[in-house]
Design a protein around this motif. Structure first.
Motif, short mmCIF file in Angstrom:
data_model
loop_
_atom_site.label_atom_id
_atom_site.label_comp_id
_atom_site.label_asym_id
_atom_site.label_seq_id
_atom_site.Cartn_x
_atom_site.Cartn_y
_atom_site.Cartn_z
N LYS A 182 11.28 4.91 -4.05
CA LYS A 182 11.16 5.14 -5.49
C LYS A 182 10.91 3.82 -6.23
CE LYS A 182 15.21 7.34 -5.77
NZ LYS A 182 15.54 7.56 -4.35
N THR A 183 11.62 2.78 -5.81
CA THR A 183 11.50 1.51 -6.51
C THR A 183 10.07 0.97 -6.46
OG1 THR A 183 13.77 1.12 -5.85
CG2 THR A 183 12.61 -0.71 -6.85
N ARG A 197 19.04 2.43 6.94
CA ARG A 197 17.89 2.37 6.05
C ARG A 197 16.72 1.66 6.70
NH1 ARG A 197 18.76 3.48 0.66
NH2 ARG A 197 17.30 1.95 -0.11
N SER A 242 13.32 6.54 -0.02
CA SER A 242 11.98 7.15 -0.03
C SER A 242 10.96 6.29 -0.77
CB SER A 242 12.05 8.55 -0.66
OG SER A 242 12.53 8.45 -1.97
N PRO A 276 0.86 -1.19 0.00
CA PRO A 276 0.00 0.00 0.00
C PRO A 276 0.89 1.24 0.00
CG PRO A 276 -0.30 -1.33 2.01
CD PRO A 276 0.75 -2.00 1.21
N LEU A 277 0.67 2.15 -0.92
CA LEU A 277 1.56 3.30 -1.05
C LEU A 277 1.34 4.30 0.07
CD1 LEU A 277 1.41 4.00 -4.90
CD2 LEU A 277 3.14 2.74 -3.62
N THR A 278 2.41 4.97 0.44
CA THR A 278 2.27 6.08 1.38
C THR A 278 1.64 7.26 0.64
OG1 THR A 278 4.39 7.02 0.79
CG2 THR A 278 4.40 5.37 2.54
N THR A 305 17.22 9.04 -0.60
CA THR A 305 17.51 7.60 -0.54
C THR A 305 16.55 6.97 0.47
OG1 THR A 305 19.18 8.05 1.11
CG2 THR A 305 19.95 7.78 -1.13
N VAL A 364 10.53 6.25 3.63
CA VAL A 364 9.26 5.55 3.81
C VAL A 364 8.96 5.31 5.28
CG1 VAL A 364 8.06 3.38 3.41
CG2 VAL A 364 9.45 4.36 1.61
N GLN A 416 4.01 8.67 -1.86
CA GLN A 416 4.17 7.81 -3.04
C GLN A 416 2.94 7.93 -3.94
OE1 GLN A 416 4.97 4.16 -0.87
NE2 GLN A 416 7.00 3.98 -1.81
#
Ligand code: ADP
Ligand code: ZN
Ligand code: ZN
Length: 803
Positions: free
Chosen positions: A299-300, A659, A297, A265-267, A295, A450, A270
């Protein structure tokens, strides 16, 4: 009918279309984009058919000798792209076409024709060849009667035959045992009920086929289900499964099993950046997005979800990742989500492996291509998105002809297919960010990690102070204390030795003599393992000297800090630390890069020590400390991007720490702590770095304010080089507008390489519509001399390197 052909002779004099007659028997076979063999002078050479017409201005035409493909290897779009690429980079057409294809197609490959169905279904003329066996050598058919080519082509079109190219990789199998279920999933479920409990391996295998579709290589099935050949065999004997010999794709990741992942589920963040990309996909409106995300966050995950949409629309996706980030971890994220729909292309593959991956794309067996620079040419015909991760990376620019930048190719293809291009980075290149700011690209920002985790704290240590306080070691006391602390806590760390433009050189302490390569103006690098001196440009190697050739002193020492020396030093001051060293020497062998990272990920070492190659993409939860041993070695290179590269590197490597759950810390050791690229990277402050750097670029007339073209001339004789470069410079001064700033001739930073002297001329300009034409004239003017090979003139329209 006439075929217009680009022949495989890369030179200025042959860089044009040559006309050939198409023999009648091949009228219906030959198409644009196919490779042919044509007579050329006394020889026969390969070429690409780029046009088919009815007339020619040439009177006596020769016949095409041979057709090499039954389906075009270059699509209409790629042919167009080739033209564009030629104009943009001032390269030869043949080079532009060849760069789009796997190298295996350049060599002579053996072709075979496979009959996919009963041979009686074939046209009668072909039947005799396939009576006994389904696989027949191409030459066997075509040598018997070249007139059979049209029938082969038709049979391929209707799915009766398939042409296979076999690229032989020594010691590699060409076929694979594939296992497939003969029963439906319902039937398999019933079967499982009936199996005795002790047949647990068989049960596991059956479960695999309940959960997965299609066929699977035997070795992979055994591995994934932890079963055995025996249990698979008994299921085959029972008629549940069937075994087939399948042409083997030399998939380097075939033995790795990838756990299937589901979209997260996207933030909110995102979600916000995903929406505009999705609308661009839906509306088929080509747009270039810059996804600027710190870095970690996520993106992938954004990439994965927009690709998912593209696939659901029946389209295809290309994802570019820098070569050194193309780790199993990275591949896993794409294969985990999209499974066998993914082809992976990178330079670690053998010729045959690369060719296999390319062919999966060409045959439409996969719909996602993940790879390094050249994957941008993946021969998809229904592209729905192109993503370039770490878009600022220098490796996206090819340094040989054609000197293209993958970003430009992506935008060409994106606009052709009316699909979005997404450029992602935590530290975008100045050019890209500037375009986003003026609205040529759409800027999307992911400002937070994230997990809401803070970015690591960065402490800058002034090494001059360390020296003054009596610490002569390569580790500052702050770094050393923290390293000890991490070892005690059993956490991991990364030590980066910024080695570009810096290495272990050998110098006489009495007279200052520095050992240099006799063919290049480059200092030798000392290699401890075999006690030798090596030139990293031409590969020349000599034994380490014990006395100075200049003053005969015996005080010859090596200086500088190589990774080997750091490793030794670590052994002395932190003997309990387990170290994995990663540099060009330890990663030369195929697969060793991946193995070292895997070991580190499994906790087999405390310290990962390495050069630039460790700065990117690593995502290990247990890394809590990053140490940069020498932050400023790159700052002093003769290159206007050196501040930008330093900022990028420091930001990237900092991003490796903390991370996950544990917080991260970074120590940056430097002799120039006051430099703005170090100060801004300390604050993770891209935007202010950007503003400062833009100000400097404006003042000194560099990109993105000005364009640059670089002309490099080399020859074995110095007077000749100077003379030619001077002529070129004069000519440019006459031809270009007074707005253009022409610098030179000057000696290149590396003034001699492999026994050739090098001079250059740089053009800084804003708007010179005639420049391409003028540079072409220069190439043509010298084409006789450059064809002979003694004179070389290389033109780079957007140089990333100034050596
Ligand atoms: P980036 O590519 O920007 O450096 P990643 O995509 O690697 O960031 O994401 C960092 C971490 O956050 C990864 O471990 C990833 O699995 C996780 N992650 C990404 N998106 C989400 C999400 N929506 N929910 C939970 N975790 C996420
Ligand atoms: Zn000396
Ligand atoms: Zn050399």
């Amino acid at each position: 009918m006439i075929a217009r052909v680009i022949v495989d002779v890369p030179s200025g004099q042959t860089d044009r279309l040559f006309d050939y007659k198409i023999p009648n028997k091949w009228y219906d076979v030959l198409e644009k984009g196919m490779r042919v063999v044509v007579p050329f002078g006394p020889r026969s050479i390969q070429g690409f058919v780029v046009e088919i017409t009815e007339s020619s201005t040439v009177e006596k035409l020769k016949d095409i000798k041979e057709i090499l493909d039954v389906t075009p290897v270059l699509t209409e779009e790629l042919l167009e792209l080739g033209n564009w690429l030629t104009d943009q980079t001032l390269s030869y057409k043949i080079s532009a076409y060849q760069v789009m294809l796997p190298a295996a197609l350049k060599t002579k490959v053996e072709k075979q024709v496979l009959c996919l169905q009963e041979s009686q279904l074939l046209p009668t003329s072909l039947q005799p060849f396939f009576k006994k066996q389904p696989l027949v050598k191409w030459s066997e058919i075509v040598d018997t009667d070249p007139g059979l080519l049209p029938s082969i082509k038709d049979a391929v079109k209707s799915g009766l035959l398939e042409v296979q190219y076999s690229v032989k990789d020594k010691g590699k199998k060409q076929t694979h045992r594939m296992i497939e279920s003969l029963l439906s999933k319902e039937q398999l479920k019933e079967l499982v009920e009936g199996l005795p409990q002790r047949a647990e391996k068989q049960i596991a295998v059956v479960h695999y086929f309940i959960e997965n579709d299609g066929q699977v290589p035997l070795i992979r099935l055994i591995k994934m289900t932890q079963s055995s050949r025996q249990s698979v065999k008994s299921l085959i004997d029972k008629g549940v499964l069937i075994e087939k010999e399948e042409e083997f794709y030399r998939d380097p990741f075939i033995n790795e099993s990838f756990a299937k992942t589901k979209p997260l589920p996207l933030t909110d963040q995102q979600q916000q950046v995903t929406t505009p990309i999705l609308s661009s996909i839906e509306e088929m409106a080509h747009k270039t997005f810059l996804l600027h995300g710190v870095t970690g966050s996520g993106k992938t995950e954004v990439y994965l979800q927009v690709i998912e949409r593209v696939l659901s629309e029946g389209k295809e996706a290309i994802v570019l990742v820098p070569e050194i980030s193309l780790t199993p971890q990275m591949v896993e994220r794409f294969k985990g989500r999209f499974g066998s729909q993914v082809a992976v292309l990178h330079s670690g593959l053998s010729l045959g492996e690369k060719y296999d991956e390319w062919r999966k794309i060409h045959r439409k067996e996969v719909r996602v291509a993940v790879g390094a620079r050249s994957a941008i040419f993946a021969p998809f015909e229904n592209l729905g998105i192109i993503i370039i991760d770490e878009e600022h990376e220098g490796s996206y620019k090819q340094e040989e002809m054609p000197k293209y930048h993958a970003r430009d190719v992506a935008i060409f293809r994106g606009s052709y297919y009316r699909c979005p291009v997404v450029l992602g980075s935590a530290t975008p290149s100045l050019e890209t960010y500037a375009r986003a700011k003026v609205g040529r690209y759409e800027l999307l920002t992911l400002g937070e990690r994230v997990n809401q985790g803070p970015l690591p704290t960065v402490e800058v240590v002034d090494m001059r102070e360390e020296l003054r306080s009596g610490n002569r070691s390569m580790f500052s006391s702050a770094l050393f204390e923290k390293m000890k602390d991490r070892i005690d806590k059993k956490e991991q760390m990364v030590l980066l030795l910024n080695r570009r433009g810096f290495s272990t050189f050998v110098m006489c302490r009495d007279c200052g003599f520095v050992a240099t390569c006799e063919h290049c103006d480059i200092s030798f690098t000392y290699h401890k393992t075999n006690h030798s001196l090596r030139c990293h440009y031409c590969g020349h190697e000599e034994r380490m000297i014990t006395t100075c050739p200049s003053c005969s002193s015996e005080h010859v020492r090596f200086f500088g800090t190589g990774t080997q020396r750091v490793e030794e030093e670590l052994g002395k001051v932190l003997p309990e630390a387990r170290v994995i060293r990663m540099d060009v020497d330890t990663t030369r062998r195929k697969g060793s890069h991946q193995k070292l990272l895997k070991d580190f990920g499994e906790g087999k070492a405390d310290i990962l020590l390495g050069t630039q190659m460790i700065a990117k993409g690593l995502d290990f939860p247990n890394i809590t400390l990053v140490g940069v041993l020498t932050a400023d070695t790159m700052l002093h290179l003769p290159d206007f991007r050196s501040s930008e590269r330093t900022f990028q590197l420091l930001t990237q490597v900092s991003g490796r720490a903390g991370r996950h759950k544990l917080p991260g810390e970074v120590i940056v050791q430097t002799y120039t702590p006051e430099h703005y690229s170090i100060e801004f990277s300390k604050e993770h402050d891209f935007v202010n770095f950007f503003q400062r750097e833009m100000f400097i670029r404006k003042g000194s007339g560099y990109p993105p304010y000005y364009h640059i073209a670089l002309i490099n001339v080399s020859h074995q004789e110095l007077p000749k080089v100077i003379h030619v470069t001077e002529k070129i410079t004069q000519f440019l001064r006459q031809q270009l507008t007074s707005e253009a700033n022409i610098l030179g001739p000057v000696a290149s930073p590396i003034a001699r390489l492999k026994n050739r002297y090098r001079y250059q001329c740089m053009i800084k300009y804003k708007n010179e519509p005639m420049l391409g034409k003028i540079l072409r004239e220069i190439q043509q003017h010298y084409s006789r001399e450059t064809a002979r090979g003694d004179l070389q003139i290389s033109i780079d329209m957007n140089p990333q390197m100034f050596m």
